[in-house]
Design an enzyme around this catalytic site. Structure first.
Site, mmCIF file in Angstrom:
data_model
loop_
_atom_site.group_PDB
_atom_site.id
_atom_site.type_symbol
_atom_site.label_atom_id
_atom_site.label_comp_id
_atom_site.label_asym_id
_atom_site.label_seq_id
_atom_site.Cartn_x
_atom_site.Cartn_y
_atom_site.Cartn_z
ATOM 1 N N GLY A 1 0.841 -1.199 0.000
ATOM 2 C CA GLY A 1 0.000 0.000 0.000
ATOM 3 C C GLY A 1 0.872 1.243 0.000
ATOM 4 O O GLY A 1 2.038 1.206 -0.408
ATOM 5 N N SER A 2 0.300 2.322 0.498
ATOM 6 C CA SER A 2 1.000 3.609 0.402
ATOM 7 C C SER A 2 2.089 3.727 1.475
ATOM 8 O O SER A 2 2.036 3.062 2.519
ATOM 9 C CB SER A 2 -0.006 4.742 0.556
ATOM 10 O OG SER A 2 -0.679 4.615 1.791
ATOM 11 N N GLU B 1 5.629 -3.336 1.009
ATOM 12 C CA GLU B 1 5.697 -3.063 -0.439
ATOM 13 C C GLU B 1 4.961 -1.750 -0.650
ATOM 14 O O GLU B 1 3.733 -1.728 -0.677
ATOM 15 C CB GLU B 1 5.025 -4.205 -1.223
ATOM 16 C CG GLU B 1 5.641 -5.586 -1.009
ATOM 17 C CD GLU B 1 6.953 -5.756 -1.764
ATOM 18 O OE1 GLU B 1 7.297 -4.897 -2.593
ATOM 19 O OE2 GLU B 1 7.634 -6.753 -1.513
ATOM 20 N N LEU B 2 5.720 -0.653 -0.801
ATOM 21 C CA LEU B 2 5.108 0.676 -0.756
ATOM 22 C C LEU B 2 5.171 1.382 -2.117
ATOM 23 O O LEU B 2 5.408 0.759 -3.140
ATOM 24 C CB LEU B 2 5.760 1.495 0.355
ATOM 25 C CG LEU B 2 5.831 0.778 1.720
ATOM 26 C CD1 LEU B 2 6.532 1.625 2.755
ATOM 27 C CD2 LEU B 2 4.450 0.379 2.209
ATOM 28 N N GLU C 1 4.165 10.817 -5.207
ATOM 29 C CA GLU C 1 3.656 9.708 -6.033
ATOM 30 C C GLU C 1 2.332 10.131 -6.669
ATOM 31 O O GLU C 1 1.351 10.401 -5.972
ATOM 32 C CB GLU C 1 3.435 8.454 -5.166
ATOM 33 C CG GLU C 1 2.936 7.285 -5.999
ATOM 34 C CD GLU C 1 2.667 6.012 -5.201
ATOM 35 O OE1 GLU C 1 2.224 6.106 -4.055
ATOM 36 O OE2 GLU C 1 2.897 4.928 -5.761
ATOM 37 N N CYS D 1 2.105 0.598 -8.808
ATOM 38 C CA CYS D 1 3.190 1.126 -7.965
ATOM 39 C C CYS D 1 4.457 1.400 -8.757
ATOM 40 O O CYS D 1 5.260 2.236 -8.373
ATOM 41 C CB CYS D 1 3.474 0.150 -6.833
ATOM 42 S SG CYS D 1 3.717 -1.522 -7.423
HETATM 43 P P1 NAP Z 1 -3.484 2.418 1.055
HETATM 44 O O1 NAP Z 1 -4.446 3.522 1.163
HETATM 45 O O2 NAP Z 1 -2.198 2.538 1.769
HETATM 46 O O3 NAP Z 1 -4.277 1.090 1.526
HETATM 47 C C1 NAP Z 1 -3.678 -0.165 1.469
HETATM 48 C C2 NAP Z 1 -4.360 -1.080 2.463
HETATM 49 O O4 NAP Z 1 -4.076 -0.623 3.789
HETATM 50 C C3 NAP Z 1 -5.883 -1.101 2.346
HETATM 51 O O5 NAP Z 1 -6.344 -2.406 2.598
HETATM 52 C C4 NAP Z 1 -6.300 -0.160 3.455
HETATM 53 O O6 NAP Z 1 -7.620 -0.375 3.913
HETATM 54 C C5 NAP Z 1 -5.281 -0.542 4.516
HETATM 55 N N1 NAP Z 1 -5.149 0.445 5.594
HETATM 56 C C6 NAP Z 1 -5.439 1.775 5.574
HETATM 57 N N2 NAP Z 1 -5.150 2.315 6.790
HETATM 58 C C7 NAP Z 1 -4.691 1.315 7.573
HETATM 59 C C8 NAP Z 1 -4.230 1.247 8.925
HETATM 60 N N3 NAP Z 1 -4.199 2.317 9.727
HETATM 61 N N4 NAP Z 1 -3.831 0.048 9.394
HETATM 62 C C9 NAP Z 1 -3.844 -1.059 8.611
HETATM 63 N N5 NAP Z 1 -4.273 -1.049 7.325
HETATM 64 C C10 NAP Z 1 -4.676 0.123 6.812
HETATM 65 O O7 NAP Z 1 -3.118 2.117 -0.478
HETATM 66 P P2 NAP Z 1 -4.062 2.006 -1.742
HETATM 67 O O8 NAP Z 1 -4.587 3.362 -2.079
HETATM 68 O O9 NAP Z 1 -5.014 0.892 -1.554
HETATM 69 O O10 NAP Z 1 -2.995 1.526 -2.842
HETATM 70 C C11 NAP Z 1 -2.151 2.424 -3.485
HETATM 71 C C12 NAP Z 1 -0.772 2.443 -2.875
HETATM 72 O O11 NAP Z 1 -0.243 1.123 -2.845
HETATM 73 C C13 NAP Z 1 0.211 3.239 -3.720
HETATM 74 O O12 NAP Z 1 1.036 3.993 -2.883
HETATM 75 C C14 NAP Z 1 0.997 2.175 -4.443
HETATM 76 O O13 NAP Z 1 2.275 2.580 -4.881
HETATM 77 C C15 NAP Z 1 1.070 1.110 -3.410
HETATM 78 N N6 NAP Z 1 1.348 -0.205 -4.014
HETATM 79 C C16 NAP Z 1 2.595 -0.744 -3.852
HETATM 80 C C17 NAP Z 1 2.903 -1.962 -4.463
HETATM 81 C C18 NAP Z 1 4.262 -2.600 -4.314
HETATM 82 O O14 NAP Z 1 4.395 -3.781 -4.645
HETATM 83 N N7 NAP Z 1 5.266 -1.898 -3.828
HETATM 84 C C19 NAP Z 1 1.936 -2.610 -5.221
HETATM 85 C C20 NAP Z 1 0.682 -2.026 -5.352
HETATM 86 C C21 NAP Z 1 0.393 -0.817 -4.735
HETATM 87 P P3 NAP Z 1 -8.818 0.536 3.363
HETATM 88 O O15 NAP Z 1 -8.930 0.225 1.912
HETATM 89 O O16 NAP Z 1 -9.963 0.081 4.162
HETATM 90 O O17 NAP Z 1 -8.446 1.959 3.607
#
Ligand code: NAP
Length: 471
Positions: free
Chosen positions: A225-226, A245-246, A373, A279
């Site tokens: 995630g982020s 994996e951010l 990003e 990502c």
């Molecule tokens: P996100 O907002 O960080 O959410 C990712 C996951 O974390 C979701 O399931 C979210 O739940 C959960 N989450 C949110 N707040 C949390 C907390 N306080 N504690 C535990 N879990 C929590 O990311 P996204 O918008 O879904 O995805 C985009 C990001 O992912 C981008 O930054 C991208 O670069 C990154 N990404 C990285 C990779 C890699 O392999 N490096 C691959 C894909 C994506 P909710 O949905 O309920 O908020």
């Protein structure tokens, strides 16, 4: 759909709507989990971890292999779910399903390879009569938290290795796209996975995340995630193993000898696939001044040729962004860049969640479109004088997930490979490329630890060292 906790499918009074990002229609609803559900899921997962420890590697292999078969058999229907909940165009959704099945097949193979190592203790000064070896054991309970953009593929990168390694997994899929993850649980159970070993909680990460990641029954957290949520989880988790994996703002360098056809073909895909919500999307391009104008002319044509619309329609190459607020954010960042002196050469406009494929020239490093990003369909181009300046610019970021160079010159290519600060380095292709068996992960703020079933299984196991003191 229901969520899977306490070894059964569970509903709640309060439900969350899952929307089609293209037209806003309601695709389905899922239960909104609360903190008490976390406790129930983890208590079950502790039992699940014990049950998993009793399974042989071959038994875990059979479960995973069968689950991969089921995903392959239902490929069309899985792809439809991905398109409906995530807005991914059909062709890309089909590729995601094929890759998801491949990840589970790879994980199945790894289940048979959890070996140990003999350690030559007599290599230490003065040591004789000792025999040493390691034993690898599962972590126990793994919390797996996944993002919206690859709702099937990234769930499989966590559930597959987690089960292969003999753990119980508690999955928390993204709230925007929970359906694909729930369907993974369905096929895993159908394939014979013990129900105590795979829980799936739907609900807001902000509301239930802390209770999950801080609980001492969780030994390992695998998060995609982020950056900011990843950092928050690390702070909250305490003493646990973590894989992070951010995000990224991946750079590409174009040297004067680059094959321009290859460059434009590659970047039209690596900058705009899934509306840039990948990502490792190409976000920053550093083009040598000698070919700067020629590259911009050729690439502008390619970008303007990307068709947008309903991701269910054949021929549409780019669908919507996940939320209107994200599309509006990208539009604002593009406008800010233009106000700061960048040139808009393609796109820039938005209609609801549909952001036009956007290309900006003369982008400055301090603009948000460059240093943050974007996670949207906007690529910014900056002129550079030589390889040293190009590498310095590419590296001048807190991120380090993927980077690329186009050149036929071996010296430049090798210098780049050695000096680029990223976990994935591509020579003569864009930043967005991955085979699921390779070690994949970022440097710097892009995270820590590797995915790819072989490497993820290592991260989801622990090593015990045994020393036999012989007479
Ligand atoms: P996100 O907002 O960080 O959410 C990712 C996951 O974390 C979701 O399931 C979210 O739940 C959960 N989450 C949110 N707040 C949390 C907390 N306080 N504690 C535990 N879990 C929590 O990311 P996204 O918008 O879904 O995805 C985009 C990001 O992912 C981008 O930054 C991208 O670069 C990154 N990404 C990285 C990779 C890699 O392999 N490096 C691959 C894909 C994506 P909710 O949905 O309920 O908020």
């Amino acid at each position: 759909m229901k969520m899977h906790i306490g070894s059964s499918w569970v509903d709640k009074d309060e439900r969350i709507e899952v929307h089609n990002p293209y037209d806003g229609s309601v695709v389905d609803t899922v239960p909104r989990a609360e903190a008490s559900d976390i406790d129930h899921a983890l208590a079950t997962a502790v039992r699940g971890a014990e049950i998993m420890r009793g399974l042989t590697g071959y038994e875990r292999y059979k479960i995973l292999h069968k689950a991969a078969d089921l995903i392959s058999e239902r490929a069309e229907s899985f792809a439809e779910t991905i398109t409906l909940e995530g807005g991914k165009v059909k062709a890309e959704a089909m590729i995601e399903v094929e890759r998801a099945a491949e990840i589970i097949y790879l994980s199945a193979e790894e289940a048979k390879r959890l070996g140990s190592e003999v350690i030559p203790l007599d290599g230490a000064p003065g040591v004789t009569g000792k025999f040493g070896f390691t034993i690898r054991v599962p972590c126990g309970v793994v919390a797996a938290i996944s993002p919206f953009n690859f709702p099937l593929h990234l769930v499989c990168h966590k559930v597959g290795p987690g089960i292969a390694a003999g753990n119980a997994v508690v999955l928390k899929p993204a709230t925007d796209t929970p359906l694909s993850g729930l369907r993974v649980v369905e096929v895993m159970l159908e394939a014979g996975c013990p129900p105590e070993a795979l829980q799936c909680l739907t609900g807001s990460g902000a509301e239930i995340g802390d209770a999950l990641v801080s609980d001492p029954r969780v030994r390992k957290i695998t998060f995609t995630g982020s950056r900011d949520v990843g950092e928050h989880i690390c702070r909250t988790a305490g003493l646990k193993k973590v894989t992070m994996e951010l995000g990224s703002n991946s750079p590409v360098i174009i040297m004067p000898d680059a094959d321009m056809n290859k460059v434009t073909t590659a970047l039209a895909s690596t900058g705009y696939a899934h509306a840039g919500q990948v990502c490792i999307s190409t976000q920053r391009v550093y083009a040598n001044r000698e070919i700067y104008s020629d590259f911009l002319d050729a690439f502008t044509e390619s970008v303007k040729g990307i068709t947008t619309g309903d991701p269910r329609q054949e021929g549409v190459r780019m669908g919507p962004m996940i939320r209107e607020s994200d599309a509006a954010r990208v539009e604002t960042w593009v406008q800010e860049a233009v106000d700061g002196g960048a040139r808009l050469v393609a796109g820039g406009q938005r209609n609801g969640t549909l952001m036009a494929p956007t290309l900006l020239a003369d982008v400055k490093p301090e603009m948000r479109i460059s240093c943050d990003e974007v996670f949207g369909p906007a690529v910014g181009v900056t002129p550079v004088d030589d390889i040293d300046e190009a590498i310095a610019q590419a590296n001048s970021t807190n991120y380090g997930l993927s980077t690329a160079i186009f050149t036929e010159n071996l010296d430049w290519a090798m210098k780049f490979a050695l000096e680029a600060e990223a976990g994935n380095i591509h020579l003569n292709w864009g930043t967005q490329w991955r085979a699921d068996l390779m070690p994949y992960g970022g440097l710097k703020d892009s995270g820590m630890g590797k995915e790819g079933p072989k490497y993820a299984v290592e991260e989801m196991t622990e090593t015990k060292m045994v020393v036999v003191h012989m007479p």
